[in-house]
Design a protein around this motif. Structure first.
Motif, short mmCIF file in Angstrom:
data_model
loop_
_atom_site.label_atom_id
_atom_site.label_comp_id
_atom_site.label_asym_id
_atom_site.label_seq_id
_atom_site.Cartn_x
_atom_site.Cartn_y
_atom_site.Cartn_z
N ARG A 9 0.85 -1.19 0.00
CA ARG A 9 0.00 0.00 0.00
C ARG A 9 0.88 1.23 0.00
N LEU A 10 0.26 2.34 -0.31
CA LEU A 10 0.99 3.60 -0.41
C LEU A 10 0.13 4.69 0.19
N ASP A 11 0.63 5.33 1.22
CA ASP A 11 -0.08 6.42 1.87
C ASP A 11 0.59 7.74 1.47
N LEU A 12 -0.15 8.57 0.75
CA LEU A 12 0.38 9.86 0.32
C LEU A 12 0.06 10.92 1.38
N ASP A 13 0.96 11.87 1.55
CA ASP A 13 0.77 12.95 2.50
C ASP A 13 -0.10 14.03 1.85
N PRO A 14 -1.32 14.23 2.33
CA PRO A 14 -2.20 15.22 1.71
C PRO A 14 -1.71 16.65 1.89
N GLU A 15 -0.78 16.87 2.82
CA GLU A 15 -0.23 18.21 3.05
C GLU A 15 0.93 18.53 2.11
N GLN A 16 1.47 17.53 1.45
CA GLN A 16 2.61 17.73 0.55
C GLN A 16 2.09 18.20 -0.81
N ARG A 17 2.58 19.35 -1.28
CA ARG A 17 2.17 19.91 -2.56
C ARG A 17 3.37 19.91 -3.51
N TRP A 18 3.23 19.15 -4.60
CA TRP A 18 4.30 19.03 -5.60
C TRP A 18 4.21 20.23 -6.53
N THR A 19 5.35 20.93 -6.73
CA THR A 19 5.32 22.21 -7.43
C THR A 19 6.05 22.25 -8.77
N ARG A 20 7.04 21.39 -8.96
CA ARG A 20 7.80 21.46 -10.22
C ARG A 20 8.59 20.18 -10.42
N LEU A 21 8.71 19.81 -11.69
CA LEU A 21 9.50 18.64 -12.07
C LEU A 21 10.58 19.08 -13.06
N ASP A 22 11.81 18.71 -12.77
CA ASP A 22 12.93 18.96 -13.69
C ASP A 22 13.52 17.61 -14.09
N VAL A 23 13.41 17.26 -15.37
CA VAL A 23 14.03 16.04 -15.88
C VAL A 23 15.45 16.40 -16.26
N LEU A 24 16.42 15.70 -15.66
CA LEU A 24 17.83 16.01 -15.87
C LEU A 24 18.47 15.16 -16.95
N ALA A 25 18.11 13.87 -17.02
CA ALA A 25 18.73 12.97 -18.00
C ALA A 25 17.89 11.71 -18.15
N THR A 26 17.99 11.11 -19.33
CA THR A 26 17.35 9.82 -19.58
C THR A 26 18.34 8.93 -20.32
N THR A 27 18.23 7.62 -20.08
CA THR A 27 18.99 6.64 -20.86
C THR A 27 18.02 5.53 -21.22
N GLY A 28 18.09 5.06 -22.46
CA GLY A 28 17.17 4.01 -22.90
C GLY A 28 15.74 4.47 -22.72
N GLY A 29 14.87 3.50 -22.43
CA GLY A 29 13.49 3.83 -22.13
C GLY A 29 12.63 4.23 -23.30
N GLY A 30 13.10 3.99 -24.53
CA GLY A 30 12.33 4.37 -25.70
C GLY A 30 11.23 3.38 -26.03
N PRO A 31 10.45 3.68 -27.05
CA PRO A 31 9.31 2.83 -27.41
C PRO A 31 9.68 1.40 -27.80
N PHE A 32 10.93 1.17 -28.21
CA PHE A 32 11.33 -0.17 -28.64
C PHE A 32 12.36 -0.79 -27.72
N GLU A 33 12.51 -0.24 -26.51
CA GLU A 33 13.48 -0.76 -25.54
C GLU A 33 12.74 -1.40 -24.37
N THR A 34 13.47 -2.14 -23.56
CA THR A 34 12.85 -2.81 -22.42
C THR A 34 13.32 -2.26 -21.08
N GLU A 35 14.37 -1.44 -21.07
CA GLU A 35 14.86 -0.85 -19.84
C GLU A 35 15.24 0.60 -20.08
N GLY A 36 15.16 1.39 -19.03
CA GLY A 36 15.55 2.78 -19.13
C GLY A 36 15.70 3.40 -17.77
#
Length: 129
Positions: free
Chosen positions: A65-92
């Motif tokens: 199970r997963l209990d999320l904190d209702p008081e925590q407000r997510w404000t921004r996401l910064d993606v720094l880097a990716t490897t693999g993970g494309g439509p024809f790959e199995t890991e990333g």
């Protein structure tokens, strides 16, 4: 909690929620890449969708199970880097910083996450320490 389909998507892709992460949360589409899954998981934290987080978690590492904190407000996401993970790959991997506010204090979480495709669907596996 939820979010209106016409609202700006929390993952900051520039699309509206219904055309971006909302379609994954409602199960009308599946993310084609590991980055898209990571963005949709961030958005699930932002809108309080614990069920989606559990559905998109690899069964070998998924908590019961997963209990999320209702008081925590997510404000921004910064993606720094990716490897693999494309439509024809199995890991990333996706490295990102997720910013949030809780109890009036700003903070951030930096993570380098691993993803694996199982039966055509990307799943969150774990974080690289």
């Amino acid at each position: 909690m939820g979010l209106e389909d016409g609202a700006r998507c929390p993952c900051l892709s520039g699309d509206v929620y219904g055309d971006c992460c909302g379609r994954f949360h409602s199960e009308t589409a599946v993310p084609a890449t590991a980055e898209a899954l990571m963005r949709s998981r961030y958005s699930a934290f932002a809108v309080g969708d614990a069920a989606y987080l559990l559905r998109s978690w690899h069964p070998s590492t998924r908590p019961r199970r997963l209990d999320l904190d209702p008081e925590q407000r997510w404000t921004r996401l910064d993606v720094l880097a990716t490897t693999g993970g494309g439509p024809f790959e199995t890991e990333g991997t996706v490295e990102f910083v997720a910013h949030y506010v809780v109890d009036g204090h700003r903070d951030s979480l930096r993570e380098h996450s691993r993803f694996r495709r199982v039966d055509g669907r990307w799943l969150y596996l774990d974080a690289i320490v």
